[in-house]
Design an enzyme around this catalytic site. Structure first.
Site, PDB file in Angstrom:
ATOM      1  CD  GLN A 170      -2.995   0.475  -0.014  1.00 21.22           C
ATOM      2  OE1 GLN A 170      -3.054  -0.771  -0.423  1.00 21.22           O
ATOM      3  NE2 GLN A 170      -3.973   1.346  -0.437  1.00 21.22           N
ATOM      4  CG  HIS A 183      -1.344   3.001  -3.574  1.00 22.68           C
ATOM      5  ND1 HIS A 183      -1.689   2.840  -5.030  1.00 22.68           N
ATOM      6  CD2 HIS A 183      -2.095   1.906  -3.002  1.00 22.68           C
ATOM      7  CE1 HIS A 183      -2.738   1.940  -5.083  1.00 22.68           C
ATOM      8  NE2 HIS A 183      -2.747   1.409  -3.960  1.00 22.68           N
ATOM      9  CD  GLU A 223      -8.270   3.976   1.274  1.00 23.93           C
ATOM     10  OE1 GLU A 223      -8.481   4.183   0.103  1.00 23.93           O
ATOM     11  OE2 GLU A 223      -7.069   4.471   1.618  1.00 23.93           O
ATOM     12  CG  HIS A 224      -7.264  -0.195   2.254  1.00 25.54           C
ATOM     13  ND1 HIS A 224      -6.774   0.845   1.841  1.00 25.54           N
ATOM     14  CD2 HIS A 224      -8.020  -0.806   1.058  1.00 25.54           C
ATOM     15  CE1 HIS A 224      -7.046   1.285   0.622  1.00 25.54           C
ATOM     16  NE2 HIS A 224      -7.931   0.151   0.023  1.00 25.54           N
ATOM     17  CG  ASP A 228      -5.710  -1.689  -3.800  1.00 26.66           C
ATOM     18  OD1 ASP A 228      -6.821  -0.886  -3.245  1.00 26.66           O
ATOM     19  OD2 ASP A 228      -4.838  -1.373  -3.362  1.00 26.66           O
ATOM     20  CG  HIS A 274     -47.285  25.294   8.197  1.00 31.59           C
ATOM     21  ND1 HIS A 274     -46.664  26.453   7.792  1.00 31.59           N
ATOM     22  CD2 HIS A 274     -46.445  24.459   7.824  1.00 31.59           C
ATOM     23  CE1 HIS A 274     -45.727  26.031   7.035  1.00 31.59           C
ATOM     24  NE2 HIS A 274     -45.481  24.883   7.506  1.00 31.59           N
TER      25      HIS A 274
END
Length: 427
Positions: A253, A256, A321-322, A355, A414
């Site tokens: 990861q 990235h 996130e993961h 992914d 109303h």
């Protein structure tokens, strides 16, 4: 970065040297200028920014049908087969999810009929990042669920210097129109519309800080999926954790981006030290070590918790996130977790599979947003809207309390609207 207090019983074997969110320098002023110019000048502004930021001088932005077909034809056969495998899996999962979205019609009281409908959006803009490498999974994750949801028209924008295979990926995934426009100017074009690009109802897909800021500024008249920060992976492990596997997944990861946040949360001090050593060993032979190594040095962390409860509590604070679970009974452990983007249960479930091609979506919440939202899915392309209708019994049920509430609030208009129907019914 976390907003919530971290348990003081946690010991950090490695702490992040920097804060990925704080390091995201403000680009608000520049993006505001881009939006303003695109709104006023349309294609001319987009063309100017494409030359300035992407070094691309284009006579037209849209990819022609012939160019799309040629990009697919030039795709390596194995790459095409793998791309279609991923598309198939994402489509199957999206269809299964879509099947859970049911229209509703219910009579909650005599004569009071309520319901909702799930209506696909008319036009969606999918931003497809260029990135450091041709990420062929990117268009799949945003375009395929939109297609399954029944979106009327799917617009894809990708940087003009993106690999040709990315055009093929957009085409195979089902994009109706593809434009060579990147960055904040792409978000501006899709949100505001230009002479070439039609305005969309919602924009989805990840991007850099400029894309993210542009999505933030256009949100309101245009919907967005989320504001995505740097990617994140955390692994929860006990004494059964495999140091080599954990280090491998963290670095997978980390490659990235240099601002990727990676971490191990464990109850085992020996595993913590072993992973720390193993990361250094693997970086020596990793071809992407320049990126992954910097991410690890700046944002990597390893924490040791005194017990399972503390490990779970800290994981829920991070809301990664993961989130991978490498524990003795991973399925039982996983049910105790609440906050994450996507959960990977057991050592066989690597983030890499999601992914790329296993079928779940990789566009996920970051920066703690997993505490209140999930990731991109087929439901992101649908609006659930309510309706109601009444027969005479329904008026008898709801009109009297509506009249009383309106009167107590001093809203005479109303009160009259509620009373009129009751009067006519009684008269």
């Amino acid at each position: 970065m976390t907003r919530l207090p971290i348990p003081d019983t946690i010991r950090f074997v490695k702490s992040p040297a920097r804060d990925a969110v704080a390091d995201n320098a403000s680009v608000e002023t520049l993006v505001a200028e881009v939006l303003k110019r695109v709104a006023a000048e349309g294609d001319a502004a987009v063309r100017d920014y494409s030359e300035k930021f992407d070094k691309a001088a284009l006579d037209r932005f849209e990819v022609t049908a012939e160019e799309r077909e040629a990009a697919v034809e030039r795709l390596d056969p194995q790459t095409r087969e793998d791309t279609e495998f991923a598309i198939s899996n994402v489509r199957m999962f999206a269809r299964a999810q879509f099947g859970t979205l049911q229209d509703l019609e219910v009579e909650i009281r005599p004569g009071v009929h309520l319901g909702h409908r799930n209506i696909p959006l008319d036009r969606v803009g999918c931003y497809v990042p260029g990135g450091r490498y041709p990420l062929l999974s990117a268009p799949i994750m945003s375009i395929v669920p939109a297609k399954v949801a029944g979106v009327g028209e799917i617009i894809a924008c990708l940087p003009p210097n993106a690999h040709e295979a990315m055009i093929a990926g957009c085409h195979l995934s089902g994009a109706d129109r593809i434009f060579r426009i990147g960055g904040a100017q792409a978000i501006a074009a899709m949100a505001l519309g230009t002479q070439s690009v039609p305005p969309v109802d919602k924009i989805v897909g990840p991007g850099n800080a400029f894309v993210n800021e542009a999505k933030r500024q256009v949100f309101g008249p245009v919907g967005i999926d989320q504001l995505a920060g740097p990617s994140e992976i955390f692994i929860l492990a006990d004494h059964t954790g495999d140091a080599e596997m954990i280090a491998t997944d963290l670095l997978a990861q980390a490659e990235h981006d240099t601002r990727t946040r990676v971490g191990l949360i464990t109850t085992n001090a020996d595993l913590a030290e072993a992973v720390l050593r193993e990361v250094d060993v693997q970086l020596k032979s990793l071809s992407t070590a320049a990126t992954a190594g910097q991410a690890w040095r700046d944002y990597g962390e390893i924490s040791v918790c005194p017990d399972e409860a503390t490990m779970i509590a800290y994981s829920d604070i991070v809301a990664a996130e993961h989130l991978q679970v490498h524990t003795e009974d991973a399925k039982t452990f996983a049910r105790k977790l609440k906050h994450y983007g996507s959960l990977f249960i057991g050592p066989n479930a690597s983030v890499v599979y999601s992914d790329k091609c296993c079928g779940t979506n990789h566009t996920l919440p970051t920066m703690g947003a997993g505490r209140y939202t999930g990731g991109l899915w087929v439901g992101s392309y649908i609006k659930t809207v309510t309706h109601q209708w009444m027969d005479e019994d329904g008026i008898r049920e709801v009109a009297p309390p509506a009249v009383r509430q309106s009167a107590s609030e001093g809203l005479e208009g109303h009160r009259r609207a509620a009373q009129l129907r009751l009067d006519r019914l009684q008269g």
